[in-house]
Write an enzyme that holds these catalytic residues in place. Structure first.
Site, PDB file in Angstrom:
ATOM      1  N   TYR A  78      -1.083  47.136  52.113  1.00 56.13           N
ATOM      2  CA  TYR A  78      -1.109  47.037  50.653  1.00 56.13           C
ATOM      3  C   TYR A  78       0.090  46.261  50.119  1.00 56.13           C
ATOM      4  O   TYR A  78       1.206  46.447  50.598  1.00 56.13           O
ATOM      5  CB  TYR A  78      -1.098  48.448  50.026  1.00 56.13           C
ATOM      6  CG  TYR A  78      -1.151  48.373  48.517  1.00 56.13           C
ATOM      7  CD1 TYR A  78      -2.361  48.151  47.875  1.00 56.13           C
ATOM      8  CD2 TYR A  78       0.004  48.454  47.747  1.00 56.13           C
ATOM      9  CE1 TYR A  78      -2.416  48.021  46.506  1.00 56.13           C
ATOM     10  CE2 TYR A  78      -0.044  48.332  46.375  1.00 56.13           C
ATOM     11  CZ  TYR A  78      -1.254  48.118  45.748  1.00 56.13           C
ATOM     12  OH  TYR A  78      -1.304  47.982  44.391  1.00 56.13           O
ATOM     13  N   TRP A  93       1.409  42.970  46.946  1.00 53.06           N
ATOM     14  CA  TRP A  93       1.092  41.819  46.110  1.00 53.06           C
ATOM     15  C   TRP A  93       1.274  40.474  46.816  1.00 53.06           C
ATOM     16  O   TRP A  93       0.792  39.455  46.320  1.00 53.06           O
ATOM     17  CB  TRP A  93       1.941  41.838  44.831  1.00 53.06           C
ATOM     18  CG  TRP A  93       1.298  42.546  43.691  1.00 53.06           C
ATOM     19  CD1 TRP A  93       0.771  43.810  43.718  1.00 53.06           C
ATOM     20  CD2 TRP A  93       1.113  42.050  42.360  1.00 53.06           C
ATOM     21  NE1 TRP A  93       0.273  44.124  42.467  1.00 53.06           N
ATOM     22  CE2 TRP A  93       0.483  43.074  41.617  1.00 53.06           C
ATOM     23  CE3 TRP A  93       1.441  40.854  41.717  1.00 53.06           C
ATOM     24  CZ2 TRP A  93       0.154  42.915  40.262  1.00 53.06           C
ATOM     25  CZ3 TRP A  93       1.117  40.712  40.368  1.00 53.06           C
ATOM     26  CH2 TRP A  93       0.474  41.728  39.662  1.00 53.06           C
TER      27      TRP A  93
HETATM   28  N1  LIG Z   1       7.678  42.335  34.785  1.00 57.51           N
HETATM   29  C1  LIG Z   1       6.797  43.011  35.543  1.00 57.51           C
HETATM   30  N2  LIG Z   1       5.538  43.194  35.105  1.00 57.51           N
HETATM   31  C2  LIG Z   1       4.651  43.889  35.861  1.00 57.51           C
HETATM   32  C3  LIG Z   1       5.006  44.407  37.129  1.00 57.51           C
HETATM   33  C4  LIG Z   1       6.351  44.214  37.557  1.00 57.51           C
HETATM   34  O1  LIG Z   1       6.754  44.660  38.648  1.00 57.51           O
HETATM   35  N3  LIG Z   1       7.200  43.517  36.742  1.00 57.51           N
HETATM   36  N4  LIG Z   1       4.068  45.070  37.885  1.00 57.51           N
HETATM   37  C5  LIG Z   1       2.658  44.843  37.580  1.00 57.51           C
HETATM   38  C6  LIG Z   1       1.792  45.871  38.165  1.00 57.51           C
HETATM   39  S1  LIG Z   1       1.524  45.828  39.855  1.00 57.51           S
HETATM   40  C7  LIG Z   1       1.139  46.809  37.434  1.00 57.51           C
HETATM   41  S2  LIG Z   1       0.076  47.906  38.186  1.00 57.51           S
HETATM   42  C8  LIG Z   1       1.341  46.918  35.984  1.00 57.51           C
HETATM   43  C9  LIG Z   1       1.557  48.373  35.613  1.00 57.51           C
HETATM   44  O2  LIG Z   1       1.417  48.630  34.286  1.00 57.51           O
HETATM   45  P1  LIG Z   1       1.789  50.101  33.791  1.00 57.51           P
HETATM   46  O3  LIG Z   1       1.382  51.072  34.818  1.00 57.51           O
HETATM   47  O4  LIG Z   1       1.246  50.336  32.466  1.00 57.51           O
HETATM   48  O5  LIG Z   1       3.358  49.927  33.736  1.00 57.51           O
HETATM   49  P2  LIG Z   1       4.622  50.870  33.647  1.00 57.51           P
HETATM   50  O6  LIG Z   1       5.725  49.956  33.267  1.00 57.51           O
HETATM   51  O7  LIG Z   1       4.771  51.658  34.892  1.00 57.51           O
HETATM   52  O8  LIG Z   1       4.269  51.893  32.509  1.00 57.51           O
HETATM   53  C10 LIG Z   1       4.092  51.513  31.175  1.00 57.51           C
HETATM   54  C11 LIG Z   1       4.759  52.512  30.311  1.00 57.51           C
HETATM   55  O9  LIG Z   1       4.065  53.762  30.355  1.00 57.51           O
HETATM   56  C12 LIG Z   1       4.972  54.749  29.916  1.00 57.51           C
HETATM   57  N5  LIG Z   1       4.661  56.052  30.459  1.00 57.51           N
HETATM   58  C13 LIG Z   1       5.001  56.545  31.671  1.00 57.51           C
HETATM   59  N6  LIG Z   1       4.566  57.810  31.806  1.00 57.51           N
HETATM   60  C14 LIG Z   1       3.938  58.125  30.645  1.00 57.51           C
HETATM   61  C15 LIG Z   1       3.265  59.285  30.159  1.00 57.51           C
HETATM   62  O10 LIG Z   1       3.133  60.306  30.827  1.00 57.51           O
HETATM   63  N7  LIG Z   1       2.732  59.226  28.906  1.00 57.51           N
HETATM   64  C16 LIG Z   1       2.827  58.113  28.132  1.00 57.51           C
HETATM   65  N8  LIG Z   1       2.258  58.131  26.942  1.00 57.51           N
HETATM   66  N9  LIG Z   1       3.469  57.013  28.565  1.00 57.51           N
HETATM   67  C17 LIG Z   1       4.003  57.006  29.798  1.00 57.51           C
HETATM   68  C18 LIG Z   1       6.338  54.313  30.396  1.00 57.51           C
HETATM   69  O11 LIG Z   1       7.306  54.512  29.375  1.00 57.51           O
HETATM   70  C19 LIG Z   1       6.157  52.891  30.791  1.00 57.51           C
HETATM   71  O12 LIG Z   1       7.148  52.008  30.271  1.00 57.51           O
HETATM   72  O13 LIG Z   1       2.475  46.164  35.596  1.00 57.51           O
HETATM   73  C20 LIG Z   1       2.417  44.828  36.088  1.00 57.51           C
HETATM   74  N10 LIG Z   1       3.400  44.052  35.382  1.00 57.51           N
HETATM   75  N1  LIG Z   2       7.890  54.970  41.625  1.00 56.79           N
HETATM   76  C1  LIG Z   2       6.969  54.027  41.470  1.00 56.79           C
HETATM   77  N2  LIG Z   2       6.486  53.369  42.537  1.00 56.79           N
HETATM   78  C2  LIG Z   2       5.570  52.395  42.391  1.00 56.79           C
HETATM   79  C3  LIG Z   2       5.081  52.056  41.108  1.00 56.79           C
HETATM   80  C4  LIG Z   2       5.583  52.776  39.989  1.00 56.79           C
HETATM   81  O1  LIG Z   2       5.186  52.540  38.838  1.00 56.79           O
HETATM   82  N3  LIG Z   2       6.525  53.742  40.208  1.00 56.79           N
HETATM   83  N4  LIG Z   2       4.129  51.074  40.977  1.00 56.79           N
HETATM   84  C5  LIG Z   2       3.237  50.888  42.108  1.00 56.79           C
HETATM   85  C6  LIG Z   2       2.415  49.689  41.948  1.00 56.79           C
HETATM   86  S1  LIG Z   2       1.386  49.693  40.588  1.00 56.79           S
HETATM   87  C7  LIG Z   2       2.398  48.674  42.836  1.00 56.79           C
HETATM   88  S2  LIG Z   2       1.247  47.421  42.631  1.00 56.79           S
HETATM   89  C8  LIG Z   2       3.273  48.658  44.020  1.00 56.79           C
HETATM   90  C9  LIG Z   2       3.802  47.258  44.385  1.00 56.79           C
HETATM   91  O2  LIG Z   2       4.267  47.255  45.686  1.00 56.79           O
HETATM   92  P1  LIG Z   2       4.289  45.909  46.566  1.00 56.79           P
HETATM   93  O3  LIG Z   2       3.187  44.997  46.181  1.00 56.79           O
HETATM   94  O4  LIG Z   2       4.369  46.317  47.990  1.00 56.79           O
HETATM   95  O5  LIG Z   2       5.681  45.288  46.105  1.00 56.79           O
HETATM   96  P2  LIG Z   2       6.241  43.803  46.280  1.00 56.79           P
HETATM   97  O6  LIG Z   2       7.716  43.904  46.123  1.00 56.79           O
HETATM   98  O7  LIG Z   2       5.534  42.873  45.371  1.00 56.79           O
HETATM   99  O8  LIG Z   2       5.919  43.505  47.808  1.00 56.79           O
HETATM  100  C10 LIG Z   2       5.280  42.360  48.262  1.00 56.79           C
HETATM  101  C11 LIG Z   2       5.936  41.895  49.565  1.00 56.79           C
HETATM  102  O9  LIG Z   2       5.264  40.740  50.042  1.00 56.79           O
HETATM  103  C12 LIG Z   2       6.225  39.812  50.496  1.00 56.79           C
HETATM  104  N5  LIG Z   2       5.639  38.471  50.484  1.00 56.79           N
HETATM  105  C13 LIG Z   2       5.588  37.572  49.476  1.00 56.79           C
HETATM  106  N6  LIG Z   2       4.972  36.452  49.877  1.00 56.79           N
HETATM  107  C14 LIG Z   2       4.624  36.640  51.165  1.00 56.79           C
HETATM  108  C15 LIG Z   2       3.947  35.832  52.114  1.00 56.79           C
HETATM  109  O10 LIG Z   2       3.538  34.712  51.868  1.00 56.79           O
HETATM  110  N7  LIG Z   2       3.754  36.378  53.346  1.00 56.79           N
HETATM  111  C16 LIG Z   2       4.193  37.616  53.680  1.00 56.79           C
HETATM  112  N8  LIG Z   2       3.961  38.061  54.898  1.00 56.79           N
HETATM  113  N9  LIG Z   2       4.845  38.390  52.794  1.00 56.79           N
HETATM  114  C17 LIG Z   2       5.049  37.905  51.559  1.00 56.79           C
HETATM  115  C18 LIG Z   2       7.374  39.974  49.546  1.00 56.79           C
HETATM  116  O11 LIG Z   2       8.565  39.442  50.084  1.00 56.79           O
HETATM  117  C19 LIG Z   2       7.400  41.491  49.380  1.00 56.79           C
HETATM  118  O12 LIG Z   2       8.225  42.083  50.345  1.00 56.79           O
HETATM  119  O13 LIG Z   2       4.380  49.546  43.800  1.00 56.79           O
HETATM  120  C20 LIG Z   2       3.939  50.855  43.469  1.00 56.79           C
HETATM  121  N10 LIG Z   2       5.084  51.746  43.472  1.00 56.79           N
HETATM  122 MO   LIG Z   3       0.300  47.599  40.493  1.00 58.18          MO
END
Ligand SMILES: Nc1nc2c(c(=O)[nH]1)N[C@H]1C(S)=C(S)[C@@H](COP(=O)(O)OP(=O)(O)OC[C@H]3O[C@@H](n4cnc5c(=O)[nH]c(N)nc54)[C@H](O)[C@@H]3O)O[C@H]1N2
Ligand SMILES: Nc1nc2c(c(=O)[nH]1)N[C@H]1C(S)=C(S)[C@@H](COP(=O)(O)OP(=O)(O)OC[C@H]3O[C@@H](n4cnc5c(=O)[nH]c(N)nc54)[C@H](O)[C@@H]3O)O[C@H]1N2
Ligand SMILES: [Mo]
Length: 756
Positions: free
Chosen positions: A107, A109
């Site tokens: 899993y 990105w």
């Molecule tokens: N810059 C940037 N953008 C991203 C990402 C990133 O790593 N960096 N990650 C991307 C990914 S993979 C995803 S899945 C999306 C995720 O999108 P979301 O899951 O929506 O993102 P979060 O920032 O975890 O949460 C949004 C807000 O929800 C609020 N929140 C948390 N718990 C609760 C709760 O119990 N109740 C309420 N009402 N609010 C709550 C928090 O204050 C938080 O700031 O974002 C994407 N966008």
């Molecule tokens: N506590 C907490 N934990 C969370 C979340 C949260 O809200 N709270 N959010 C969750 C969510 S929604 C998500 S989506 C996950 C995200 O978790 P990940 O998707 O695992 O996070 P990334 O840091 O984007 O990891 C991607 C990895 O791929 C590598 N990579 C990039 N390009 C390449 C390539 O070309 N080849 C190879 N082999 N590797 C490459 C990058 O260097 C990096 O190490 O985290 C989750 N974890």
């Molecule tokens: Mo995500």
């Protein structure tokens, strides 16, 4: 100096190179709102944390059964030897234990390019080798993916397409968002992102006079300048507020009974379950005043209302419930399927939610099919490693974990993304062999046995095409590979060669031939939708293809409301009560939306010992752990630690001042972070974004202090419920204190010593 077209999850850009190095990432001219994260790209590409050559862990060579993972030194290898070792392990494990013993879920990105997409390359390779155990769903909205098919018959309400922003701009009067509209998150989208449109649509909506209400523990979740109303709510309690809003609508005659009767099933059971679920009841749980809940229900009924619930809300104990309660509340309002009305999950959560686009699939690398049909729910990975052949419940099934011998990860970082990292450290010592491909020495690479250095996107040619984006972007190779890095595809081709299926894997095509083929195939599909796109050469030279905006905005469930289609639920309708879910007999996910107290929340007995609720949201300065080395993320650090936001009152009683280093801890772990004080954080809550590279002070002992601030040393590793088994990162209680000791330096970015 030379300039190259390129694309990424953070946006399209021009890579400027000087002397063989990427020096600047210039934003794409057609992007109305480029992300500042682009500035970090050159830093990361040439950072000392790049893996320079293949490496093998010393203890693995010595047969230590994984005991030294995460603390050993590494020995450099040449590519031939590295490829031999990996091929040997794949063949051995497949032969001796069966291919289900190879865990290749992988899993993550990865990067935006669709051909060199690491996980796709790995899956194609393993599918041809004999198969693997995969992961189902995602960390973003796993509980939603599990529960929504039962109540809506599909997942589009969370995965998209949701109702397009132009429909909201034109028709919505009131937008109520649980979790806010976190536009910091709209800086990114998976697979490529040529157009950042969300923030602009939100501004347009405001200019049209739409009123925004954001229900969240964190006031910054509503974009600045919106003049929205912030309703603070205790984390993990939104379901109680949604049920009380529904209760007011139903008891005050404000609910749309005709809609409920015609389009929903289980209305009586749902209504009966709301007995006593009054605003008074909800105030005692959520902390939101009775009067505000009652008035909000009336305001929502009096206006064209769009309800947006952020993905984050399901990332907690019983995470299925806020999603189901959102659907039930919207059903009571009766505006589902109307322009600008109803609900959607994830507005603002990534760039493309609500962005109008054609439903055309972009270039896609074919991965074939998996001869092994073994999978785990995405976030049960540590459970699987710790309990081979253990049983668990999932979405109506009783399942058994496979016996994992080989873990193969390419394009993800579980030591970033998984909950309870100290438990993951123990779990990762279980398999016989761990293979990781990554460009950087991430914590996951450090916990591997065989580490293969791969190129970044700037070192290869590719095509970016986000599913929710209007642009297909040429990604031109701008520099030579850094160190001895190779493309994932070429590495797998070599391993496949050792295993005798290289020709099947590559189909005899080189990189540019693959790109041409994937582009031509996607153009063919676009042609079937009446879109005539330029040929590959014109695309490649021009740098991008722009798909036109559709003439009419998409409206979620419009056809259903018009009576043209039924939902794919047992009743064909929206299920406010689901006999199927009830039939599973899960106490943690009954047959209708229910407030079930999380194991950890501010009302739990555990809050006496751990009085702060930790929210680990997405970082504004990077993507997950990617680009943490870059200037934008580094500039946000406080004395080199990840910033943690605290309410000034909570800081004051603990003697914490802005800029102090603090120790954040609970029974699962402890970390250092840098205090930032903010009235936008409600009292009793702490906000620490994910993505600071895990940096244990003593890697040899699980439970060691993380010097840098990865919140996942504190989060709990338990499934949302037996139904969804999603990650529940948001349900975590902690305590915070001033850190008095000598400040240890950050070492996460220094490669582990490689000794010959
Ligand atoms: N810059 C940037 N953008 C991203 C990402 C990133 O790593 N960096 N990650 C991307 C990914 S993979 C995803 S899945 C999306 C995720 O999108 P979301 O899951 O929506 O993102 P979060 O920032 O975890 O949460 C949004 C807000 O929800 C609020 N929140 C948390 N718990 C609760 C709760 O119990 N109740 C309420 N009402 N609010 C709550 C928090 O204050 C938080 O700031 O974002 C994407 N966008
Ligand atoms: N506590 C907490 N934990 C969370 C979340 C949260 O809200 N709270 N959010 C969750 C969510 S929604 C998500 S989506 C996950 C995200 O978790 P990940 O998707 O695992 O996070 P990334 O840091 O984007 O990891 C991607 C990895 O791929 C590598 N990579 C990039 N390009 C390449 C390539 O070309 N080849 C190879 N082999 N590797 C490459 C990058 O260097 C990096 O190490 O985290 C989750 N974890
Ligand atoms: Mo995500």
């Amino acid at each position: 100096m030379a300039v190259f077209h390129h694309g990424s999850h953070w946006g399209a850009f021009r890579a400027v190179t000087t002397g063989g190095r990427v020096t600047v990432a210039q934003p794409f001219a057609k992007d109305p709102e480029p992300s500042s994260i682009l500035a970090s790209i050159p830093d990361a590409v040439h950072h000392r944390s790049r893996i320079k050559e293949p490496a093998v862990r010393r203890g693995w060579l010595d047969g230590d059964n994984g005991a030294g993972r995460g603390r050993d030194t590494f020995v450099p290898l040449d590519w031939d030897r590295a490829v031999d070792l990996v091929a040997g392990e794949v063949a051995r494990v497949g032969r001796d234990f069966g291919y289900a013993s190879i865990f290749g879920g992988s899993y993550g990105w990865a990067s935006a390019g669709r051909f060199h997409h690491a996980k796709s390359q790995l899956h194609r390779f393993l599918n041809m080798a004999g198969g693997f155990t995969s992961q189902l769903h995602n960390y973003s909205y796993a509980a939603g993916l599990a529960v929504l098919p039962h109540i809506l018959g599909s997942v589009e309400a969370v995965a998209g397409p949701v109702t397009d922003w132009p429909s909201i701009v034109e028709h919505t009067e009131l937008m109520v968002s649980f979790g806010g509209l976190p536009v910091k998150n709209a800086q990114v989208d998976s697979g490529g992102n040529g157009e950042h449109a969300a923030a602009g649509f939100i501004r347009e909506a405001k200019a049209r006079g739409i009123r925004f209400v954001g229900v969240s523990p964190f006031g910054d979740d509503l974009p600045p300048g919106l003049n929205g109303e912030w309703i603070p709510i205790r984390p993990g309690t939104d379901t109680a507020m949604m049920l009380a809003l529904s209760q007011v609508l139903l008891s005050e005659g404000l609910a749309d009974r005709a809609f409920l009767k015609r389009f929903c099933t289980g209305v009586e059971a749902f209504e009966a379950s709301l007995e006593g679920r009054t605003p008074e009841w909800a105030e005692s749980i959520t902390g939101v005043p009775v009067d505000r809940i009652r008035a909000l229900a009336r305001e929502m009924a009096a206006a064209r209302t769009m309800i947006s619930t952020a993905w984050a809300l399901q990332r907690g104990d019983h995470g299925e419930q806020p999603f189901w309660a959102t659907v039930a509340l919207a059903a009571c309002l009766g505006q589902i399927g109307l322009p600008g009305g109803g609900f959607g999950f994830g507005y603002g959560c990534v760039s493309g939610m609500g962005a109008p686009r054609h439903g055309i699939t972009g270039p896609t690398f074919p991965i074939g099919s998996n001869p092994v049909d073994e999978f785990i729910p995405v976030s049960r990975v540590a459970d699987m490693l710790l309990d081979p052949s253990g049983t668990y419940d999932f979405d109506g099934e009783r399942r058994r974990y496979p016996d994992t011998r080989l873990v193969y990860w390419a394009g993800g970082n579980p030591f970033h993304h998984h909950q309870d990292i100290n438990r993951l450290v123990r779990a990762f010592r279980r398999p016989e062999t761990v293979v990781v491909h990554d460009p950087w020495w991430t914590a996951t690479a450090r916990h591997a046995d065989i580490v293969l250095p791969v190129t970044t996107t700037l070192e290869r040619n590719d095509i970016a095409a986000g599913r929710r984006d209007r642009f297909w972007l040429a990604m031109h190779r701008a520099i030579a590979p850094v160190g001895r890095a190779r493309n994932d595809h070429d590495v797998f081709a070599d391993i496949a060669d050792r295993l005798g299926f290289c020709k099947r894997f590559t189909e005899g095509l080189g990189e540019m031939e693959w790109l041409r083929r994937l582009y031509d195939e996607a153009c063919g599909l676009a042609g079937e939708h009446g879109l005539n796109l330029p040929d590959f050469d014109a695309f490649w030279t021009g740098g991008h293809v722009e798909l036109p905006r559709p003439a009419h905005p998409h409206i979620l469930f419009e056809g259903f409301r018009k009576g043209e289609v039924q939902l794919a639920t047992p009743s064909g309708k929206i299920e406010l009560f689901s006999a199927r879910v009830a039939g599973f007999g899960y106490e943690d996910c009954p047959g209708y939306p229910t407030w079930l107290p999380p194991k950890e929340w501010l009302g739990a007995p555990a809050a006496r010992e751990w009085p702060l609720h930790l929210i680990s949201n997405q970082p504004s300065t990077r993507l997950h752990a990617q680009l943490d080395q870059g200037r934008l993320s580094q500039a946000s650090k406080v004395r080199d630690r990840e910033p943690i936001r605290l309410n000034p009152a909570d800081a004051a009683v603990r003697g914490i001042a802005a800029g102090d280093v603090v120790r954040v801890f609970n029974a699962r772990g402890a970390l250092l972070a840098g205090a930032v004080l903010s009235e936008a954080v409600m009292p009793g809550v702490a906000v620490l974004a994910t993505g600071a590279w895990y940096d244990p002070a003593e890697p040899a002992s699980p439970g060691s202090l993380d010097k840098h601030g990865n919140p996942n040393v504190l989060t709990a590793d338990r499934g949302t419920s037996k139904l969804g088994q999603g990650p529940s990162a948001m349900s975590a209680l902690v305590e915070v204190e001033r850190f008095e000791g000598e400040l240890p330096p950050i070492t996460a970015f220094d490669p582990p010593v490689t000794a010959a």
